[in-house]
Design an enzyme around this catalytic site. Structure first.
Site, PDB file in Angstrom:
ATOM      1  N   ARG A 266       0.854  -1.185   0.000  1.00  0.00           N
ATOM      2  CA  ARG A 266       0.000   0.000   0.000  1.00  0.00           C
ATOM      3  C   ARG A 266       0.888   1.233   0.000  1.00  0.00           C
ATOM      4  O   ARG A 266       1.428   1.642   1.027  1.00  0.00           O
ATOM      5  CB  ARG A 266      -0.923  -0.018   1.232  1.00  0.00           C
ATOM      6  CG  ARG A 266      -1.621   1.304   1.463  1.00  0.00           C
ATOM      7  CD  ARG A 266      -2.727   1.215   2.487  1.00  0.00           C
ATOM      8  NE  ARG A 266      -2.330   0.671   3.772  1.00  0.00           N
ATOM      9  CZ  ARG A 266      -1.714   1.348   4.742  1.00  0.00           C
ATOM     10  NH1 ARG A 266      -1.345   2.600   4.543  1.00  0.00           N
ATOM     11  NH2 ARG A 266      -1.449   0.782   5.897  1.00  0.00           N
ATOM     12  N   HIS A 270      -3.823   4.104   4.483  1.00  0.00           N
ATOM     13  CA  HIS A 270      -4.882   3.095   4.574  1.00  0.00           C
ATOM     14  C   HIS A 270      -6.194   3.686   4.064  1.00  0.00           C
ATOM     15  O   HIS A 270      -6.879   3.107   3.236  1.00  0.00           O
ATOM     16  CB  HIS A 270      -5.037   2.635   6.018  1.00  0.00           C
ATOM     17  CG  HIS A 270      -6.190   1.705   6.239  1.00  0.00           C
ATOM     18  ND1 HIS A 270      -6.189   0.410   5.781  1.00  0.00           N
ATOM     19  CD2 HIS A 270      -7.373   1.895   6.850  1.00  0.00           C
ATOM     20  CE1 HIS A 270      -7.330  -0.169   6.108  1.00  0.00           C
ATOM     21  NE2 HIS A 270      -8.070   0.710   6.751  1.00  0.00           N
ATOM     22  N   TYR A 279       4.080   5.523  11.158  1.00  0.00           N
ATOM     23  CA  TYR A 279       4.440   4.155  11.523  1.00  0.00           C
ATOM     24  C   TYR A 279       5.272   3.408  10.461  1.00  0.00           C
ATOM     25  O   TYR A 279       5.681   2.284  10.689  1.00  0.00           O
ATOM     26  CB  TYR A 279       3.178   3.334  11.831  1.00  0.00           C
ATOM     27  CG  TYR A 279       2.128   3.325  10.728  1.00  0.00           C
ATOM     28  CD1 TYR A 279       2.228   2.467   9.644  1.00  0.00           C
ATOM     29  CD2 TYR A 279       1.021   4.185  10.788  1.00  0.00           C
ATOM     30  CE1 TYR A 279       1.267   2.463   8.639  1.00  0.00           C
ATOM     31  CE2 TYR A 279       0.049   4.182   9.794  1.00  0.00           C
ATOM     32  CZ  TYR A 279       0.179   3.312   8.721  1.00  0.00           C
ATOM     33  OH  TYR A 279      -0.778   3.309   7.736  1.00  0.00           O
TER      34      TYR A 279
END
Length: 370
Positions: A266, A270, A279
């Protein structure tokens, strides 16, 4: 987690065909594709990426409540979608935008859903492409139920490739940890249902890395339920097409469920509510940029003699689609409040009708008070 020795790859990150013992059984399926079909693979990937970027811009400008990007996952989706047949039923999660387009869905339906002007966006009966599922993993049960029904109805496993049907369910690595998915595996295996579970392992369930979700490669999970699993390079559109075709054919012929893990990444957030910089390491993102599905496929097409004119034409088409989506998004307007009641049930329902009437009378009373 990157590619493993078990990963099926037909097109290397450098854009060259991988000719090995592992790829030998799949290359004839690629050889059977026409030049026009290969061009369509590229066209769909480029157009949907441009659409994705435009939709993300619209969300940032306040025109959408949420956007779910598919940036970087185009190859796995395009290849698998083209491996399906019109009679197959597709159960998406919520970022299978190019699968929707290939199956004949007007992309404005996806925009309307995430703008909040519709609860669905399209009629699944028209294309066999079912509605987006925001409750992760639950649709794998719906897909399995549909596949079980096909078996009972004699719509699969008859030996007629023109009519035999299968089901394909898309979901991600995060959704694979949901209990619904395990339950779907149980019923699919028990009833030998013709369903292919297509897991797009994009390495992050929001902020949780796949290494935390599973201590073993995800393609091995299904074997515990009696479902054969295979791992592919999800950024390789050729591998996605060939492996999915082989597995769908097997399911249609009565060989039961199959499981495909497509290793991809990805590249974006998200959803538009997420900030992946909190993160993820830049080095990880850079590693996957070097494995971009569109870049490698373009390199291969050019090595086959495709010229600049084709790629310029695709870029122009992508820009036109993005421009059209922007115009149509801004023209969507606000649906009538009563519309929310119209499709709760397929037939008129007295309780729903009463609620709709109450709301209309309440709004009218506010206007009269004004």
């Amino acid at each position: 987690m990157s590619y493993t020795a078990a990963t099926v790859q037909l097109l290397s990150p450098e854009g060259t065909l991988v000719e090995s013992d592992a790829s030998a059984e799949y290359l004839p399926l690629i050889d059977a594709l026409s030049d026009d079909q290969l061009r369509d693979f590229h066209r769909q990937m480029v157009v949907i990426r441009r659409f994705d970027q435009e939709a993300a811009n619209l969300q940032r400008q306040g025109e959408l409540g949420l956007w779910v990007p598919s940036l970087g996952q185009e190859a796995g989706q395009v290849g698998s979608a083209y491996a399906s047949r019109p009679q197959d039923h597709i159960f998406p999660s919520y970022r299978e935008h190019v699968v929707a387009r290939i199956r004949g869905i007007d992309l404005i339906g996806i925009i309307g859903l995430l703008r909040g002007t519709t609860h669905g966006g399209w009629n699944p009966e028209e294309t066999n492409f079912h509605l987006y599922t925001l409750v992760l993993g639950s649709h794998t049960l719906h897909a399995t139920g549909r596949a079980m029904a096909m078996t009972l109805d004699g719509a699969t496993g008859t030996g007629n490739p023109e009519t035999d049907a299968a089901v394909m369910a898309y979901f991600g690595d995060g959704a694979s940890s949901q209990g619904d998915v395990s339950e779907a595996f149980v019923f699919a295996a028990s009833y030998q249902a013709p369903v292919v579970f297509f897991l797009q392992n994009n390495h992050w369930a929001i902020s949780v890395p796949v290494e935390v979700q599973s201590r073993t490669p995800l393609y091995l999970r299904s074997s515990g339920f009696g479902i054969p699993g295979i791992q592919i390079d999800g950024n390789d559109v050729l591998a996605s097409y060939a492996v999915t075709k082989q597995n769908l054919d097997a399911s249609r012929s009565g060989q039961g469920p199959r499981f495909i893990e497509a290793l991809t990444y990805r590249m974006g957030a998200h959803t538009s509510s997420d900030d992946p910089s909190k993160y993820r390491l830049d080095s990880e993102v850079e590693y996957w940029k070097q494995r971009d599905p569109i870049t490698r496929f373009e390199t291969w097409l050019r090595s086959r003699g495709e010229g600049d004119a084709f790629f310029a034409d695709v870029d122009a088409e992508a820009a036109d689609v993005a421009s059209d989506i922007r115009k149509r998004t801004l023209a969507l307007g606000v649906p009538p409040v009563g519309k929310m009641f119209d499709h709760v049930y397929s037939e008129p329902h007295p309780v729903i009708e009463a609620q709709k009437q109450w709301l209309a009378e309440y709004e009218a009373s506010l206007e009269n008070d004004g």
